[in-house]
Design a protein around this motif. Sequence first.
Motif, mmCIF file in Angstrom:
data_model
loop_
_atom_site.group_PDB
_atom_site.id
_atom_site.type_symbol
_atom_site.label_atom_id
_atom_site.label_comp_id
_atom_site.label_asym_id
_atom_site.label_seq_id
_atom_site.Cartn_x
_atom_site.Cartn_y
_atom_site.Cartn_z
ATOM 1 N N GLU A 76 -4.287 -3.828 3.854
ATOM 2 C CA GLU A 76 -3.369 -5.187 3.408
ATOM 3 C C GLU A 76 -1.937 -4.950 3.378
ATOM 4 O OE1 GLU A 76 -4.059 -8.644 3.547
ATOM 5 O OE2 GLU A 76 -5.515 -7.921 4.811
ATOM 6 N N MET A 130 2.769 -8.910 6.295
ATOM 7 C CA MET A 130 4.005 -9.517 6.250
ATOM 8 C C MET A 130 3.849 -10.069 4.669
ATOM 9 S SD MET A 130 6.996 -10.130 7.502
ATOM 10 C CE MET A 130 6.945 -10.441 9.018
ATOM 11 N N ASP A 131 2.892 -10.480 4.323
ATOM 12 C CA ASP A 131 2.926 -11.170 3.060
ATOM 13 C C ASP A 131 3.200 -10.116 1.883
ATOM 14 O OD1 ASP A 131 0.423 -10.645 3.176
ATOM 15 O OD2 ASP A 131 -0.443 -12.306 2.753
ATOM 16 N N HIS A 132 2.657 -8.819 1.966
ATOM 17 C CA HIS A 132 3.018 -7.763 1.310
ATOM 18 C C HIS A 132 4.427 -7.093 1.194
ATOM 19 C CE1 HIS A 132 -0.667 -8.469 -0.449
ATOM 20 N NE2 HIS A 132 -1.434 -7.819 0.547
ATOM 21 N N SER A 133 5.135 -7.553 2.097
ATOM 22 C CA SER A 133 6.256 -6.808 2.560
ATOM 23 C C SER A 133 7.491 -7.417 1.482
ATOM 24 C CB SER A 133 6.816 -6.986 3.917
ATOM 25 O OG SER A 133 7.471 -8.171 3.972
ATOM 26 N N CYS A 147 8.389 -14.064 2.782
ATOM 27 C CA CYS A 147 7.470 -14.230 3.778
ATOM 28 C C CYS A 147 7.309 -15.941 3.514
ATOM 29 C CB CYS A 147 6.053 -13.628 3.401
ATOM 30 S SG CYS A 147 4.972 -14.108 5.028
ATOM 31 N N GLU A 148 7.220 -16.560 2.266
ATOM 32 C CA GLU A 148 6.957 -18.002 2.222
ATOM 33 C C GLU A 148 8.072 -18.660 2.894
ATOM 34 O OE1 GLU A 148 7.629 -15.981 -0.639
ATOM 35 O OE2 GLU A 148 5.254 -15.482 -0.857
ATOM 36 N N LEU A 207 7.632 -18.382 6.704
ATOM 37 C CA LEU A 207 6.495 -19.305 7.163
ATOM 38 C C LEU A 207 6.822 -20.789 7.362
ATOM 39 C CD1 LEU A 207 3.621 -17.973 5.163
ATOM 40 C CD2 LEU A 207 3.516 -18.108 7.526
ATOM 41 N N ALA A 229 2.120 -16.214 9.848
ATOM 42 C CA ALA A 229 0.733 -16.221 8.869
ATOM 43 C C ALA A 229 -0.213 -15.154 9.444
ATOM 44 C CB ALA A 229 0.197 -17.621 8.741
ATOM 45 N N ALA A 267 3.694 -6.546 8.762
ATOM 46 C CA ALA A 267 5.174 -6.328 8.201
ATOM 47 C C ALA A 267 5.899 -5.884 9.313
ATOM 48 C CB ALA A 267 5.198 -5.816 6.893
#
Length: 189
Positions: free
Chosen positions: A104, A108-111, A115-116, A119, A126, A130
């Motif tokens: 995980e 991308m949402d952990h980079s 990300c928000e 998106l 989504a 990353a």
Amino acid sequence: MGQQQLVDHRATRPRTVLGHADERVVAALREVLEAGRERDAGAASGVHRDDGVVERPELIIALDAATRTLCATVPRMKGTRSVDAAQLLAQMVVPAPMRPGWAEVLAMDHSVVPCERLLSVDARLAGAAARPVIAPQTIAVDQGKVFVSSSFIAACESLGIPVQPAPPGNGPAKGHVERSFSSINTLFV
């Protein structure tokens, strides 16, 4: 007030050949290298197919001229085609999906990238890995058939990316690409 030590200890740290590489990656690479040593010497210049024929693998790359960063790569066993050059474009402009089994932390949402916000601009991010999505301003190409083919030029035009061919026989015009291939050959192969 206490004393502060202002000495930079980077130069005194013990250095290793492997640097900060993950031990699991190093172990996997050593295993591959050992397996390669057990094969015959002919494998050094190519890859053996099942029928014993040696073929030299080919690699095409997309390189950011400003940062010397590899943006995309497409390896082929034989005969690079214009569809491979178009695949370079796709790798740059389309978000890479997370694959089954990937950690995980690669999402991308952990980079550190916001990300928000991204998106809200592109919903394809989504579930993406990353890896940056790159929209080149111009693509400089050598005179290889795949890069001057009508299908590659049409793909670039459809994305609004101008293509700038390098002058024929002018090595310095694409020296950064040649140096990248030299590094790949030296460090990887």
